[in-house]
Scaffold this motif. Sequence first.
Motif, PDB file in Angstrom:
ATOM      1  N   ALA A 285      80.108  61.381  -9.805  1.00  0.00           N
ATOM      2  CA  ALA A 285      78.784  61.273  -9.178  1.00  0.00           C
ATOM      3  C   ALA A 285      77.937  60.173  -9.809  1.00  0.00           C
ATOM      4  O   ALA A 285      76.744  60.049  -9.503  1.00  0.00           O
ATOM      5  N   GLY A 286      78.539  59.405 -10.742  1.00  0.00           N
ATOM      6  CA  GLY A 286      77.796  58.319 -11.381  1.00  0.00           C
ATOM      7  C   GLY A 286      76.840  58.796 -12.449  1.00  0.00           C
ATOM      8  O   GLY A 286      75.777  58.204 -12.638  1.00  0.00           O
ATOM      9  N   LEU A 287      77.211  59.860 -13.167  1.00  0.00           N
ATOM     10  CA  LEU A 287      76.343  60.419 -14.197  1.00  0.00           C
ATOM     11  C   LEU A 287      77.081  60.503 -15.530  1.00  0.00           C
ATOM     12  O   LEU A 287      78.287  60.770 -15.574  1.00  0.00           O
ATOM     13  N   LEU A 288      76.340  60.297 -16.594  1.00  0.00           N
ATOM     14  CA  LEU A 288      76.855  60.441 -17.953  1.00  0.00           C
ATOM     15  C   LEU A 288      75.971  61.432 -18.703  1.00  0.00           C
ATOM     16  O   LEU A 288      74.743  61.318 -18.651  1.00  0.00           O
ATOM     17  N   VAL A 289      76.577  62.383 -19.384  1.00  0.00           N
ATOM     18  CA  VAL A 289      75.803  63.369 -20.139  1.00  0.00           C
ATOM     19  C   VAL A 289      75.651  62.899 -21.580  1.00  0.00           C
ATOM     20  O   VAL A 289      76.586  62.352 -22.178  1.00  0.00           O
ATOM     21  N   CYS A 290      74.465  63.067 -22.123  1.00  0.00           N
ATOM     22  CA  CYS A 290      74.202  62.694 -23.510  1.00  0.00           C
ATOM     23  C   CYS A 290      74.729  63.784 -24.437  1.00  0.00           C
ATOM     24  O   CYS A 290      74.467  64.968 -24.224  1.00  0.00           O
ATOM     25  N   HIS A 291      75.472  63.389 -25.483  1.00  0.00           N
ATOM     26  CA  HIS A 291      76.022  64.361 -26.425  1.00  0.00           C
ATOM     27  C   HIS A 291      74.952  64.960 -27.327  1.00  0.00           C
ATOM     28  O   HIS A 291      75.157  66.016 -27.924  1.00  0.00           O
ATOM     29  N   GLU A 292      73.806  64.275 -27.430  1.00  0.00           N
ATOM     30  CA  GLU A 292      72.754  64.728 -28.336  1.00  0.00           C
ATOM     31  C   GLU A 292      71.776  65.697 -27.658  1.00  0.00           C
ATOM     32  O   GLU A 292      71.536  66.792 -28.145  1.00  0.00           O
ATOM     33  N   CYS A 293      71.203  65.275 -26.508  1.00  0.00           N
ATOM     34  CA  CYS A 293      70.174  66.094 -25.845  1.00  0.00           C
ATOM     35  C   CYS A 293      70.637  66.656 -24.503  1.00  0.00           C
ATOM     36  O   CYS A 293      69.887  67.377 -23.846  1.00  0.00           O
ATOM     37  N   HIS A 294      71.882  66.309 -24.086  1.00  0.00           N
ATOM     38  CA  HIS A 294      72.496  66.850 -22.862  1.00  0.00           C
ATOM     39  C   HIS A 294      71.784  66.421 -21.577  1.00  0.00           C
ATOM     40  O   HIS A 294      71.892  67.098 -20.559  1.00  0.00           O
ATOM     41  N   LEU A 295      71.055  65.312 -21.629  1.00  0.00           N
ATOM     42  CA  LEU A 295      70.426  64.784 -20.421  1.00  0.00           C
ATOM     43  C   LEU A 295      71.458  64.029 -19.586  1.00  0.00           C
ATOM     44  O   LEU A 295      72.283  63.291 -20.120  1.00  0.00           O
ATOM     45  N   LEU A 296      71.412  64.236 -18.260  1.00  0.00           N
ATOM     46  CA  LEU A 296      72.282  63.484 -17.359  1.00  0.00           C
ATOM     47  C   LEU A 296      71.647  62.134 -17.065  1.00  0.00           C
ATOM     48  O   LEU A 296      70.517  62.060 -16.585  1.00  0.00           O
ATOM     49  N   ASN A 297      72.387  61.067 -17.360  1.00  0.00           N
ATOM     50  CA  ASN A 297      71.895  59.709 -17.153  1.00  0.00           C
ATOM     51  C   ASN A 297      72.722  59.023 -16.068  1.00  0.00           C
ATOM     52  O   ASN A 297      73.953  59.125 -16.067  1.00  0.00           O
ATOM     53  N   PRO A 298      72.074  58.320 -15.148  1.00  0.00           N
ATOM     54  CA  PRO A 298      72.838  57.557 -14.164  1.00  0.00           C
ATOM     55  C   PRO A 298      73.595  56.412 -14.831  1.00  0.00           C
ATOM     56  O   PRO A 298      73.080  55.765 -15.751  1.00  0.00           O
ATOM     57  N   VAL A 299      74.819  56.168 -14.375  1.00  0.00           N
ATOM     58  CA  VAL A 299      75.642  55.110 -14.960  1.00  0.00           C
ATOM     59  C   VAL A 299      75.046  53.742 -14.632  1.00  0.00           C
ATOM     60  O   VAL A 299      74.680  53.462 -13.486  1.00  0.00           O
ATOM     61  N   GLN A 300      74.956  52.896 -15.648  1.00  0.00           N
ATOM     62  CA  GLN A 300      74.468  51.527 -15.488  1.00  0.00           C
ATOM     63  C   GLN A 300      75.640  50.582 -15.738  1.00  0.00           C
ATOM     64  O   GLN A 300      75.998  50.295 -16.875  1.00  0.00           O
ATOM     65  N   THR A 301      76.246  50.138 -14.676  1.00  0.00           N
ATOM     66  CA  THR A 301      77.448  49.313 -14.785  1.00  0.00           C
ATOM     67  C   THR A 301      77.176  47.939 -15.392  1.00  0.00           C
ATOM     68  O   THR A 301      78.079  47.312 -15.952  1.00  0.00           O
ATOM     69  N   GLU A 302      75.944  47.484 -15.316  1.00  0.00           N
ATOM     70  CA  GLU A 302      75.629  46.151 -15.825  1.00  0.00           C
ATOM     71  C   GLU A 302      75.411  46.143 -17.335  1.00  0.00           C
ATOM     72  O   GLU A 302      75.257  45.072 -17.943  1.00  0.00           O
ATOM     73  N   VAL A 303      75.403  47.309 -17.979  1.00  0.00           N
ATOM     74  CA  VAL A 303      75.160  47.414 -19.422  1.00  0.00           C
ATOM     75  C   VAL A 303      76.468  47.740 -20.122  1.00  0.00           C
ATOM     76  O   VAL A 303      77.197  48.661 -19.713  1.00  0.00           O
ATOM     77  N   ALA A 304      76.775  47.004 -21.201  1.00  0.00           N
ATOM     78  CA  ALA A 304      78.028  47.226 -21.929  1.00  0.00           C
ATOM     79  C   ALA A 304      77.988  48.539 -22.703  1.00  0.00           C
ATOM     80  O   ALA A 304      78.938  49.326 -22.664  1.00  0.00           O
ATOM     81  N   HIS A 305      76.899  48.766 -23.425  1.00  0.00           N
ATOM     82  CA  HIS A 305      76.743  49.997 -24.217  1.00  0.00           C
ATOM     83  C   HIS A 305      75.467  50.688 -23.757  1.00  0.00           C
ATOM     84  O   HIS A 305      74.358  50.281 -24.125  1.00  0.00           O
ATOM     85  N   GLN A 306      75.630  51.743 -22.983  1.00  0.00           N
ATOM     86  CA  GLN A 306      74.473  52.434 -22.414  1.00  0.00           C
ATOM     87  C   GLN A 306      73.940  53.485 -23.375  1.00  0.00           C
ATOM     88  O   GLN A 306      74.706  54.189 -24.045  1.00  0.00           O
ATOM     89  N   HIS A 307      72.603  53.604 -23.422  1.00  0.00           N
ATOM     90  CA  HIS A 307      71.945  54.582 -24.289  1.00  0.00           C
ATOM     91  C   HIS A 307      71.191  55.595 -23.431  1.00  0.00           C
ATOM     92  O   HIS A 307      70.778  55.308 -22.308  1.00  0.00           O
ATOM     93  N   CYS A 308      70.994  56.794 -24.015  1.00  0.00           N
ATOM     94  CA  CYS A 308      70.301  57.870 -23.308  1.00  0.00           C
ATOM     95  C   CYS A 308      68.848  57.489 -23.055  1.00  0.00           C
ATOM     96  O   CYS A 308      68.175  56.921 -23.928  1.00  0.00           O
ATOM     97  N   GLU A 309      68.358  57.820 -21.873  1.00  0.00           N
ATOM     98  CA  GLU A 309      66.981  57.492 -21.503  1.00  0.00           C
ATOM     99  C   GLU A 309      65.960  58.327 -22.257  1.00  0.00           C
ATOM    100  O   GLU A 309      64.803  57.932 -22.375  1.00  0.00           O
ATOM    101  N   ARG A 310      66.384  59.470 -22.767  1.00  0.00           N
ATOM    102  CA  ARG A 310      65.432  60.358 -23.448  1.00  0.00           C
ATOM    103  C   ARG A 310      65.488  60.223 -24.971  1.00  0.00           C
ATOM    104  O   ARG A 310      64.454  60.025 -25.608  1.00  0.00           O
TER     105      ARG A 310
END
Length: 207
Positions: free
Chosen positions: A6-31
Amino acid sequence: MRAIDAGLLVCHECHLLNPVQTEVAHQHCERCGGLLHARRPNSLARTWALLLTAAILYIPANLLPIMTVNSLGKGQSDTIMSGVIELVHLGMLPIAAVVFIASILVPTFKLVGIALLLYSVQRHQPMSPRQRIYMFRFIEWIGRWSMLDIFVIAILVALVRFGNLASIEPGMGAVAFASVVILTMLAALTFDPRLIWDNTESEHDHE
């Protein structure tokens, strides 16, 4: 459908679902700003390493004395199993059963259960994802109860200090056993349960 589909990545730290950003090499949690991964890096290799180390330490944990009871100048060392047998001889069957389950059955089940999960994921064994995830959650839940023996020894060592009359000292078996418990708990944490569903997808693809 998996979150990654569904284009989502879960954060291992705060468990927030983040939309996948294909243009970014290393994506970070928004929260919380934590680094995001679709799957935990080297999850299987790390879990196998921790599990094999725990399995090796499980041997001295059962063979070496877990504690020594000194009474009137005489010391008696007991392993986990000899302590269970002694409790049975003293008629303390409920306590013996608790110690046997917490110190023998639970660690053995955790070692075998995690190994079975790893093997089934890697070798695409015919095991339903529901069975695997139930086993994983049970291993996570039951892991903390393996420390019961260590807690009892720690309390006894702190309370029973009467010089030459009576004292209790921990043995090397207790150190090995505590290491086994900690390593199996870490193995359960490093295992990525999402690999179960990836494995299921690959099985369906092969069919």
